[in-house]
Design an enzyme around this catalytic site. Sequence first.
Site, PDB file in Angstrom:
ATOM      1  CG  ASN A 278      -1.806   1.148   1.366  1.00  0.00           C
ATOM      2  OD1 ASN A 278      -1.395   2.280   1.156  1.00  0.00           O
ATOM      3  ND2 ASN A 278      -3.052   0.909   1.706  1.00  0.00           N
TER       4      ASN A 278
ATOM      5  CG  HIS B 154       0.833   6.237   4.910  1.00  0.00           C
ATOM      6  ND1 HIS B 154      -0.104   7.189   5.267  1.00  0.00           N
ATOM      7  CD2 HIS B 154       0.359   5.061   5.369  1.00  0.00           C
ATOM      8  CE1 HIS B 154      -1.087   6.612   5.933  1.00  0.00           C
ATOM      9  NE2 HIS B 154      -0.821   5.315   6.004  1.00  0.00           N
TER      10      HIS B 154
ATOM     11  CG  HIS C 273      -8.474   3.718   1.538  1.00  0.00           C
ATOM     12  ND1 HIS C 273      -8.603   3.590   2.898  1.00  0.00           N
ATOM     13  CD2 HIS C 273      -9.710   4.045   1.082  1.00  0.00           C
ATOM     14  CE1 HIS C 273      -9.866   3.829   3.248  1.00  0.00           C
ATOM     15  NE2 HIS C 273     -10.548   4.114   2.158  1.00  0.00           N
TER      16      HIS C 273
ATOM     17  NE  ARG D  33      -9.459   8.088   4.917  1.00  0.00           N
ATOM     18  CZ  ARG D  33      -9.692   7.231   5.923  1.00  0.00           C
ATOM     19  NH1 ARG D  33      -8.963   6.144   6.078  1.00  0.00           N
ATOM     20  NH2 ARG D  33     -10.649   7.487   6.790  1.00  0.00           N
TER      21      ARG D  33
ATOM     22  NE  ARG E 294      -7.646  10.981   6.149  1.00  0.00           N
ATOM     23  CZ  ARG E 294      -8.053  10.356   7.266  1.00  0.00           C
ATOM     24  NH1 ARG E 294      -7.241   9.519   7.889  1.00  0.00           N
ATOM     25  NH2 ARG E 294      -9.242  10.575   7.762  1.00  0.00           N
TER      26      ARG E 294
ATOM     27  CD  GLU F 151      -6.984  -0.685   1.490  1.00  0.00           C
ATOM     28  OE1 GLU F 151      -7.208   0.333   2.178  1.00  0.00           O
ATOM     29  OE2 GLU F 151      -6.097  -1.485   1.746  1.00  0.00           O
TER      30      GLU F 151
ATOM     31  CB  THR G 185      -9.190   1.314   7.866  1.00  0.00           C
ATOM     32  OG1 THR G 185      -8.902   2.028   6.664  1.00  0.00           O
ATOM     33  CG2 THR G 185     -10.521   0.624   7.735  1.00  0.00           C
TER      34      THR G 185
ATOM     35  CD  GLU H 233      -7.001  -6.309   3.623  1.00  0.00           C
ATOM     36  OE1 GLU H 233      -7.302  -5.927   2.474  1.00  0.00           O
ATOM     37  OE2 GLU H 233      -6.252  -5.676   4.398  1.00  0.00           O
TER      38      GLU H 233
ATOM     39  CG  HIS I 277      -4.832  -2.100   9.949  1.00  0.00           C
ATOM     40  ND1 HIS I 277      -5.495  -1.184   9.156  1.00  0.00           N
ATOM     41  CD2 HIS I 277      -4.328  -1.395  10.988  1.00  0.00           C
ATOM     42  CE1 HIS I 277      -5.419   0.007   9.716  1.00  0.00           C
ATOM     43  NE2 HIS I 277      -4.714  -0.093  10.824  1.00  0.00           N
TER      44      HIS I 277
HETATM   45  N1  PXP Z   1      -5.685  -3.273   4.564  1.00  0.00           N
HETATM   46  C1  PXP Z   1      -6.621  -2.313   4.734  1.00  0.00           C
HETATM   47  C2  PXP Z   1      -8.024  -2.628   4.364  1.00  0.00           C
HETATM   48  C3  PXP Z   1      -6.275  -1.034   5.212  1.00  0.00           C
HETATM   49  O1  PXP Z   1      -7.208  -0.090   5.352  1.00  0.00           O
HETATM   50  C4  PXP Z   1      -4.910  -0.776   5.509  1.00  0.00           C
HETATM   51  C5  PXP Z   1      -4.516   0.574   5.988  1.00  0.00           C
HETATM   52  O2  PXP Z   1      -4.621   1.484   4.975  1.00  0.00           O
HETATM   53  C6  PXP Z   1      -3.977  -1.800   5.295  1.00  0.00           C
HETATM   54  C7  PXP Z   1      -4.389  -3.041   4.842  1.00  0.00           C
HETATM   55  C8  PXP Z   1      -2.518  -1.604   5.509  1.00  0.00           C
HETATM   56  O3  PXP Z   1      -2.266  -1.323   6.846  1.00  0.00           O
HETATM   57  P1  PXP Z   1      -0.826  -0.819   7.243  1.00  0.00           P
HETATM   58  O4  PXP Z   1      -0.646   0.501   6.558  1.00  0.00           O
HETATM   59  O5  PXP Z   1      -0.910  -0.707   8.734  1.00  0.00           O
HETATM   60  O6  PXP Z   1       0.150  -1.838   6.776  1.00  0.00           O
END
Ligand code: PXP
Length: 245
Positions: A7, A10, A43, A45, A49, A70, A101, A152, A192
């Site tokens: 992902n 960030h 994601h 959003r 953001r 996402e 999330t 997931e 997550h």
């Molecule tokens: N899966 C989902 C559905 C999420 O919302 C997130 C956070 O954006 C992640 C995975 C990844 O989480 P992390 O950034 O803590 O690895």
Amino acid sequence: MTRLLINIDHVATLRNARRETFPDPLSAARACLDGGADGIVFHLREDRRHIKDADVERIRAELDTKLDFELSLAEEIVAICCRNAPELATLVPERREEVTTEGGLDVLGNSKRLSSVIPRLYDHGVAEVALFVDPDPEQIEAAARSGANAIELHTGDYANAADAAARAAVLSRLATAARQAHDLGLRVHAGHGLDIHNYPAFSKAVPHLAEVSIGFAIVSRALFIGFKAAVEEMRSIIEAHPHVA
Ligand code: PXP
């Protein structure tokens, strides 16, 4: 072998902090693929953001890899997802005031909306629809009835467990949930808060892990060693710790 999807939200968070055009999430995604990532997650959003609409269009146009989009159930975002037809759409809950999330989707409470959104996603060419859920048997049963083909599992409570006893309890719930989902014909993804430190105990306890989605830990590590090396490091941990049967 469990697939690793990264992902890159960030990278956009950092870019947006200065309202700049860099660092570019697409360049980060390319470096992740160089490091062996099996796909890219973002994601979009409702408050935009981090990832913006233009990022989605560029990532879709430029990358030849599995994309996991996402999204919440908001109509505007569902329409953008349909237009971009990612390989995987993961439906998540979303609250504006949350930092990230915070928990799984209420599949039972949203069953009516899901029954219109999921077929629409498939109709637009999305190959796979996953529901982000807590390890709750009723939610997983509802996910199987919804027409989604994957869940997931939300691993935040595992990553944030206060002590060993709490960690063992949540791992046991996650393992039961993964077995239930698999028996109901759902593919099992997880994500997550996963990282190089907590993945080994996770994969030792939880079966059927087709895919993990990791963001924050990789972006944080990449600040010091770069994206390619951060993904290679995570990959080598996954390879050394195949999930339990
Ligand atoms: N899966 C989902 C559905 C999420 O919302 C997130 C956070 O954006 C992640 C995975 C990844 O989480 P992390 O950034 O803590 O690895």
